[in-house]
Design a protein around this motif. Structure first.
Motif, PDB file in Angstrom:
ATOM      1  N   GLN A  42     -14.104  -6.762 -17.237  1.00 29.81           N
ATOM      2  CA  GLN A  42     -12.742  -6.258 -17.443  1.00 29.81           C
ATOM      3  C   GLN A  42     -12.522  -4.983 -16.630  1.00 29.81           C
ATOM      4  OE1 GLN A  42     -11.904  -5.093 -21.474  1.00 29.81           O
ATOM      5  NE2 GLN A  42      -9.694  -5.285 -21.183  1.00 29.81           N
ATOM      6  N   ASN A  43     -13.483  -4.069 -16.645  1.00 28.20           N
ATOM      7  CA  ASN A  43     -13.359  -2.839 -15.870  1.00 28.20           C
ATOM      8  C   ASN A  43     -13.302  -3.136 -14.384  1.00 28.20           C
ATOM      9  OD1 ASN A  43     -13.415  -1.355 -18.212  1.00 28.20           O
ATOM     10  ND2 ASN A  43     -15.556  -0.768 -18.027  1.00 28.20           N
ATOM     11  N   ASP A  44     -14.088  -4.105 -13.944  1.00 33.42           N
ATOM     12  CA  ASP A  44     -14.103  -4.484 -12.534  1.00 33.42           C
ATOM     13  C   ASP A  44     -12.737  -5.012 -12.110  1.00 33.42           C
ATOM     14  OD1 ASP A  44     -15.508  -4.830 -10.045  1.00 33.42           O
ATOM     15  OD2 ASP A  44     -15.431  -6.997 -10.432  1.00 33.42           O
ATOM     16  N   SER A  45     -12.133  -5.864 -12.936  1.00 31.86           N
ATOM     17  CA  SER A  45     -10.816  -6.394 -12.581  1.00 31.86           C
ATOM     18  C   SER A  45      -9.758  -5.289 -12.596  1.00 31.86           C
ATOM     19  CB  SER A  45     -10.419  -7.540 -13.506  1.00 31.86           C
ATOM     20  OG  SER A  45     -10.205  -7.082 -14.815  1.00 31.86           O
ATOM     21  N   THR A  46      -9.888  -4.344 -13.522  1.00 32.62           N
ATOM     22  CA  THR A  46      -8.945  -3.225 -13.567  1.00 32.62           C
ATOM     23  C   THR A  46      -9.079  -2.366 -12.316  1.00 32.62           C
ATOM     24  OG1 THR A  46      -9.029  -3.176 -15.983  1.00 32.62           O
ATOM     25  CG2 THR A  46      -8.242  -1.196 -14.883  1.00 32.62           C
ATOM     26  N   VAL A  47     -10.303  -2.104 -11.899  1.00 27.55           N
ATOM     27  CA  VAL A  47     -10.534  -1.306 -10.696  1.00 27.55           C
ATOM     28  C   VAL A  47      -9.954  -2.008  -9.477  1.00 27.55           C
ATOM     29  CG1 VAL A  47     -12.327  -0.491  -9.117  1.00 27.55           C
ATOM     30  CG2 VAL A  47     -12.534  -0.058 -11.552  1.00 27.55           C
ATOM     31  N   LYS A  48     -10.169  -3.302  -9.373  1.00 21.62           N
ATOM     32  CA  LYS A  48      -9.631  -4.056  -8.230  1.00 21.62           C
ATOM     33  C   LYS A  48      -8.106  -4.008  -8.213  1.00 21.62           C
ATOM     34  CE  LYS A  48     -13.495  -7.197  -7.666  1.00 21.62           C
ATOM     35  NZ  LYS A  48     -13.988  -8.559  -7.794  1.00 21.62           N
ATOM     36  N   ARG A  49      -7.481  -4.152  -9.386  1.00 17.22           N
ATOM     37  CA  ARG A  49      -6.018  -4.096  -9.456  1.00 17.22           C
ATOM     38  C   ARG A  49      -5.519  -2.712  -9.047  1.00 17.22           C
ATOM     39  NH1 ARG A  49      -2.784  -2.053 -13.142  1.00 17.22           N
ATOM     40  NH2 ARG A  49      -4.442  -1.883 -14.694  1.00 17.22           N
ATOM     41  N   LEU A  50      -6.169  -1.662  -9.532  1.00 11.80           N
ATOM     42  CA  LEU A  50      -5.751  -0.307  -9.183  1.00 11.80           C
ATOM     43  C   LEU A  50      -5.949  -0.025  -7.693  1.00 11.80           C
ATOM     44  CD1 LEU A  50      -7.110   1.665 -12.258  1.00 11.80           C
ATOM     45  CD2 LEU A  50      -4.719   1.146 -11.721  1.00 11.80           C
ATOM     46  N   MET A  51      -7.005  -0.554  -7.117  1.00 11.81           N
ATOM     47  CA  MET A  51      -7.227  -0.380  -5.677  1.00 11.81           C
ATOM     48  C   MET A  51      -6.122  -1.070  -4.876  1.00 11.81           C
ATOM     49  SD  MET A  51      -9.823   1.559  -5.170  1.00 11.81           S
ATOM     50  CE  MET A  51     -10.351   1.234  -3.518  1.00 11.81           C
ATOM     51  N   ARG A  52      -5.748  -2.283  -5.299  1.00  8.66           N
ATOM     52  CA  ARG A  52      -4.650  -2.985  -4.612  1.00  8.66           C
ATOM     53  C   ARG A  52      -3.352  -2.197  -4.726  1.00  8.66           C
ATOM     54  NH1 ARG A  52      -6.866  -7.540  -7.128  1.00  8.66           N
ATOM     55  NH2 ARG A  52      -5.226  -7.484  -8.696  1.00  8.66           N
ATOM     56  N   GLU A  53      -3.063  -1.688  -5.920  1.00 11.05           N
ATOM     57  CA  GLU A  53      -1.849  -0.897  -6.113  1.00 11.05           C
ATOM     58  C   GLU A  53      -1.895   0.370  -5.265  1.00 11.05           C
ATOM     59  OE1 GLU A  53      -1.341  -0.154 -10.269  1.00 11.05           O
ATOM     60  OE2 GLU A  53      -1.086  -2.276 -10.741  1.00 11.05           O
ATOM     61  N   SER A  54      -3.040   1.004  -5.183  1.00 12.77           N
ATOM     62  CA  SER A  54      -3.198   2.204  -4.374  1.00 12.77           C
ATOM     63  C   SER A  54      -2.937   1.901  -2.895  1.00 12.77           C
ATOM     64  CB  SER A  54      -4.601   2.759  -4.562  1.00 12.77           C
ATOM     65  OG  SER A  54      -4.859   3.793  -3.660  1.00 12.77           O
ATOM     66  N   GLU A  55      -3.491   0.816  -2.412  1.00 16.88           N
ATOM     67  CA  GLU A  55      -3.262   0.421  -1.013  1.00 16.88           C
ATOM     68  C   GLU A  55      -1.789   0.141  -0.754  1.00 16.88           C
ATOM     69  OE1 GLU A  55      -5.275   0.359   1.655  1.00 16.88           O
ATOM     70  OE2 GLU A  55      -6.743   1.330   0.355  1.00 16.88           O
ATOM     71  N   GLN A  56      -1.142  -0.505  -1.710  1.00 17.13           N
ATOM     72  CA  GLN A  56       0.280  -0.809  -1.542  1.00 17.13           C
ATOM     73  C   GLN A  56       1.104   0.478  -1.509  1.00 17.13           C
ATOM     74  OE1 GLN A  56       1.536  -3.824  -0.881  1.00 17.13           O
ATOM     75  NE2 GLN A  56       3.440  -2.757  -0.506  1.00 17.13           N
ATOM     76  N   ILE A  57       0.787   1.435  -2.344  1.00 12.97           N
ATOM     77  CA  ILE A  57       1.496   2.711  -2.353  1.00 12.97           C
ATOM     78  C   ILE A  57       1.298   3.426  -1.021  1.00 12.97           C
ATOM     79  CG2 ILE A  57       1.534   5.015  -3.388  1.00 12.97           C
ATOM     80  CD1 ILE A  57       0.936   3.612  -6.091  1.00 12.97           C
ATOM     81  N   ARG A  58       0.081   3.416  -0.494  1.00 13.01           N
ATOM     82  CA  ARG A  58      -0.188   4.049   0.804  1.00 13.01           C
ATOM     83  C   ARG A  58       0.627   3.391   1.893  1.00 13.01           C
ATOM     84  NH1 ARG A  58      -6.652   4.221   0.348  1.00 13.01           N
ATOM     85  NH2 ARG A  58      -6.757   5.784  -1.301  1.00 13.01           N
ATOM     86  N   LYS A  59       0.716   2.064   1.882  1.00  9.48           N
ATOM     87  CA  LYS A  59       1.502   1.353   2.894  1.00  9.48           C
ATOM     88  C   LYS A  59       2.980   1.704   2.763  1.00  9.48           C
ATOM     89  CE  LYS A  59      -1.527  -2.630   3.393  1.00  9.48           C
ATOM     90  NZ  LYS A  59      -1.678  -4.075   3.127  1.00  9.48           N
TER      91      LYS A  59
END
Length: 62
Positions: A42-59
Motif C-alpha cells: 500500500q505504501n509503495d502504491s501511494t509513493v508511486k502515485r505521489l511521484m506521478r502527481e509530482s512529475e505532473q505538477i513539475r510539467k
C-alpha cells in the motif's frame, strides 16, 4: 516432530500447553508478516502515485 513426540502426550499438560503456545505464536507471526507485506504494498502504491502527481505538477509549472 521429534520434539512433539518427546514432549506432547496425553499426560503431559506442560508439553501440550507449550505446543499450543508455539502454534499460536507461529500463527501470529504469519499474520503480522502478511499485514506488514500489505502495508508495504500500500505504501509503495501511494509513493508511486505521489511521484506521478509530482512529475505532473513539475510539467505544468514549466
Amino acid at each position: 516432530m521429534i520434539w512433539m513426540e518427546c514432549n506432547v502426550w496425553a499426560g503431559n499438560e506442560d508439553g501440550i500447553h507449550h505446543c499450543q503456545q508455539f502454534v499460536i505464536n507461529y500463527e501470529d507471526s504469519i499474520r503480522r508478516r502478511h499485514e506488514m507485506e500489505q502495508r508495504a504494498a500500500q505504501n509503495d502504491s501511494t509513493v508511486k502515485r505521489l511521484m506521478r502527481e509530482s512529475e505532473q505538477i513539475r510539467k505544468d509549472l514549466r
